[in-house]
Design a protein around this motif. Structure first.
Motif, PDB file in Angstrom:
ATOM      1  N   SER A  61      54.219  -4.706  21.504  1.00  0.00           N
ATOM      2  CA  SER A  61      53.445  -3.767  22.319  1.00  0.00           C
ATOM      3  C   SER A  61      52.021  -4.263  22.496  1.00  0.00           C
ATOM      4  O   SER A  61      51.419  -4.071  23.557  1.00  0.00           O
ATOM      5  CB  SER A  61      53.474  -2.373  21.706  1.00  0.00           C
TER       6      SER A  61
ATOM      7  N   ASP B  11      57.925   3.871  25.624  1.00  0.00           N
ATOM      8  CA  ASP B  11      57.613   3.700  27.048  1.00  0.00           C
ATOM      9  C   ASP B  11      58.699   2.835  27.689  1.00  0.00           C
ATOM     10  O   ASP B  11      58.994   1.727  27.214  1.00  0.00           O
ATOM     11  CB  ASP B  11      56.246   3.038  27.189  1.00  0.00           C
ATOM     12  N   ARG B  12      59.261   3.327  28.755  1.00  0.00           N
ATOM     13  CA  ARG B  12      60.385   2.642  29.393  1.00  0.00           C
ATOM     14  C   ARG B  12      60.059   1.213  29.813  1.00  0.00           C
ATOM     15  O   ARG B  12      60.913   0.331  29.838  1.00  0.00           O
ATOM     16  CB  ARG B  12      60.909   3.469  30.570  1.00  0.00           C
ATOM     17  N   ARG B  13      58.807   0.958  30.142  1.00  0.00           N
ATOM     18  CA  ARG B  13      58.416  -0.372  30.627  1.00  0.00           C
ATOM     19  C   ARG B  13      58.658  -1.470  29.592  1.00  0.00           C
ATOM     20  O   ARG B  13      59.012  -2.591  29.954  1.00  0.00           O
ATOM     21  CB  ARG B  13      56.944  -0.368  31.047  1.00  0.00           C
ATOM     22  N   ILE B  14      58.507  -1.161  28.318  1.00  0.00           N
ATOM     23  CA  ILE B  14      58.655  -2.211  27.304  1.00  0.00           C
ATOM     24  C   ILE B  14      60.116  -2.670  27.186  1.00  0.00           C
ATOM     25  O   ILE B  14      60.391  -3.851  26.980  1.00  0.00           O
ATOM     26  CB  ILE B  14      58.059  -1.778  25.944  1.00  0.00           C
ATOM     27  N   TYR B  15      61.051  -1.756  27.388  1.00  0.00           N
ATOM     28  CA  TYR B  15      62.474  -2.121  27.354  1.00  0.00           C
ATOM     29  C   TYR B  15      62.825  -2.964  28.580  1.00  0.00           C
ATOM     30  O   TYR B  15      63.621  -3.906  28.494  1.00  0.00           O
ATOM     31  CB  TYR B  15      63.354  -0.875  27.304  1.00  0.00           C
ATOM     32  N   LEU B  16      62.224  -2.627  29.707  1.00  0.00           N
ATOM     33  CA  LEU B  16      62.458  -3.397  30.928  1.00  0.00           C
ATOM     34  C   LEU B  16      61.885  -4.805  30.814  1.00  0.00           C
ATOM     35  O   LEU B  16      62.484  -5.764  31.300  1.00  0.00           O
ATOM     36  CB  LEU B  16      61.879  -2.659  32.138  1.00  0.00           C
ATOM     37  N   VAL B  17      60.738  -4.943  30.136  1.00  0.00           N
ATOM     38  CA  VAL B  17      60.145  -6.267  29.926  1.00  0.00           C
ATOM     39  C   VAL B  17      61.078  -7.135  29.084  1.00  0.00           C
ATOM     40  O   VAL B  17      61.341  -8.292  29.426  1.00  0.00           O
ATOM     41  CB  VAL B  17      58.750  -6.163  29.268  1.00  0.00           C
TER      42      VAL B  17
ATOM     43  N   GLN C 119      64.105  -8.168  31.089  1.00  0.00           N
ATOM     44  CA  GLN C 119      63.725  -9.153  32.104  1.00  0.00           C
ATOM     45  C   GLN C 119      63.513 -10.527  31.475  1.00  0.00           C
ATOM     46  O   GLN C 119      63.975 -11.536  31.984  1.00  0.00           O
ATOM     47  CB  GLN C 119      62.467  -8.673  32.840  1.00  0.00           C
TER      48      GLN C 119
ATOM     49  N   VAL D 227      66.685   3.658  29.982  1.00  0.00           N
ATOM     50  CA  VAL D 227      66.647   2.581  30.974  1.00  0.00           C
ATOM     51  C   VAL D 227      67.993   1.886  31.123  1.00  0.00           C
ATOM     52  O   VAL D 227      68.108   0.911  31.852  1.00  0.00           O
ATOM     53  CB  VAL D 227      65.531   1.542  30.682  1.00  0.00           C
TER      54      VAL D 227
END
Length: 137
Positions: A67, A76-82, A85, A110
């Protein structure tokens, strides 16, 4: 499942019910075995950006996301998407393991398959089913 994403503190550091001096943590062994069978591996931690896994673990993980590095934290959903990816996969191909239910719910939101870590034996057993691999002796 094509990827195994593990939390560090509380998951990878869990020695199990019967820790043996000199042996690596059981979920590290599971990650090592999964990787040998072609499963992509990652650490996803809410550690600060200066943290890195022990040098002896460098060959086990394809990706490490903290983080502190990306500027947002689980759940936070963005960290799983990172992490998905960086693994080059859709989140639906990733299984995520954490000892905090709120973080597992964030991953599931996600599209990841979430495993709430409560004990080494239960988690390894669930991962064996999800990854269709034997991960323990």
């Amino acid at each position: 499942m094509r990827a195994l994403v593990l939390d560090f503190g509380g998951v990878l550091t869990d020695p199990g019910d019967h820790p043996e001096p000199g042996l690596e943590p059981p979920l590290l062994t599971a990650a090592r075995t999964a990787k040998r069978h072609g499963v992509r591996t990652a650490i996803l931690s809410n550690a600060d950006g200066l943290w890195a896994p022990p040098m002896a673990w460098q060959d086990v993980f394809d990706v490490v996301v903290t983080s502190g590095e990306v500027g947002f934290a689980k759940p936070d959903r963005r960290i799983y998407l990172v992490v998905a990816q960086r693994l080059g996969l859709d989140p639906s191909h990733c299984v995520f393991v954490d000892d905090l239910a709120v973080n597992v719910r964030g991953a599931a939101a996600v599209g990841m398959v979430g495993v709430h870590h409560r004990s080494v034996n239960a988690t390894v057993g669930e991962l064996e089913v999800l990854l269709d691999l034997p991960l323990q002796d």
